[in-house]
Design an enzyme around this catalytic site. Sequence first.
Site, PDB file in Angstrom:
ATOM      1  N   LYS A  83      37.161  48.343  34.871  1.00 33.16           N
ATOM      2  CA  LYS A  83      37.685  49.306  35.006  1.00 33.16           C
ATOM      3  C   LYS A  83      38.293  49.443  36.559  1.00 33.16           C
ATOM      4  CE  LYS A  83      38.207  51.058  31.975  1.00 33.16           C
ATOM      5  NZ  LYS A  83      38.801  50.580  30.884  1.00 33.16           N
ATOM      6  N   TRP A  88      45.595  44.291  34.153  1.00 30.85           N
ATOM      7  CA  TRP A  88      46.699  44.076  34.859  1.00 30.85           C
ATOM      8  C   TRP A  88      46.725  42.699  35.668  1.00 30.85           C
ATOM      9  CZ3 TRP A  88      47.986  46.770  40.007  1.00 30.85           C
ATOM     10  CH2 TRP A  88      49.234  46.461  40.491  1.00 30.85           C
ATOM     11  N   HIS A 147      33.084  39.492  35.152  1.00 33.99           N
ATOM     12  CA  HIS A 147      32.431  40.716  35.826  1.00 33.99           C
ATOM     13  C   HIS A 147      31.340  40.500  36.636  1.00 33.99           C
ATOM     14  CE1 HIS A 147      35.352  43.123  34.103  1.00 33.99           C
ATOM     15  NE2 HIS A 147      34.969  43.385  32.850  1.00 33.99           N
ATOM     16  N   ARG A 169      38.848  48.287  43.267  1.00 35.66           N
ATOM     17  CA  ARG A 169      39.525  49.529  43.132  1.00 35.66           C
ATOM     18  C   ARG A 169      38.578  50.661  43.850  1.00 35.66           C
ATOM     19  NH1 ARG A 169      41.234  52.100  37.225  1.00 35.66           N
ATOM     20  NH2 ARG A 169      42.675  53.739  37.965  1.00 35.66           N
ATOM     21  N   SER A 177      37.656  56.502  35.359  1.00 39.87           N
ATOM     22  CA  SER A 177      37.750  55.675  34.443  1.00 39.87           C
ATOM     23  C   SER A 177      36.870  55.213  33.180  1.00 39.87           C
ATOM     24  CB  SER A 177      38.783  54.319  34.855  1.00 39.87           C
ATOM     25  OG  SER A 177      39.265  53.726  33.839  1.00 39.87           O
TER      26      SER A 177
END
Length: 275
Positions: A83, A88, A147, A169, A177
């Site tokens: 997340k 993207w 990840h 982020r 999220s």
Amino acid sequence: MSFVTTPGLEDYQEEANLALIFDKYKDKFTTFPKEKGWMTEELYKYQGFWHQSKNVVSVETVMATQDTFQALPTDIYLATLPKSGTTWLKALVFSTVNRNMYKNKPLSSHPLQTSNPHNCLPFVECEVLKTSPTYVDAYLPRLFATHMPYTSLPQSILDSRCRIVYMCRNPKDVLVSLFHFANNLRGKSQNVMTFEEAFEMFTKGVIPNGPYWDHVKGYYKIGLEQPTKIMFLTYEDMKMDTPKYLRRLAKFLGYPFTEEEEAKGKEKLETGGNI
């Protein structure tokens, strides 16, 4: 290279390989510390980080990847926490690295027009499930995502001259999220998670591939020490000035934009078109 996966024999083989991996590591991971999970019933702590179990990206596939995966010096890896803009970033990197391959072809034929970015740029944890590798020998660079925290990457990645792009982020946005994502995936046997529960688990560091700050700091520290190996990005910077950071990203990856491409991109921005 095929970018579109379809149900069939390959899926059956991957499921069979996943079952073999679960069986191989079942006695090992069950001894790890565990906590209540987000999407799965439990999370297991391995090498200081929390992982799901019995999933495609899980503690079992992490261990199998560490045991078997062999990196190449030309590889490119995208590392994120879930997340944090993974999809993207995959689309940006795939289209940047492969732009010359498709520049003279119809836009409708571009893989990102017909397939999910996760199919175009697979997770390295999933390679252990494949009977045949994603990439043929002649296809370079290989593009993978992960990840995994930096300290859990296979030794062959740590030792190679490959490039790693890390994007983090704002943790508040990651929490929100992840909260909604988890509740959408929770099975019928699991109750809906309250935001208070999610907040408590997040602040304790109990999230898939977390703790959050340990994951971020691991890549940030090595990025400072080895800036030619790791490029550290933030989702917020990328969103605020995508052209600026995309240029930096392309240069880091070894695929800088030409003056002609820069001029065309500037023209399209000024006229309100897509880059």
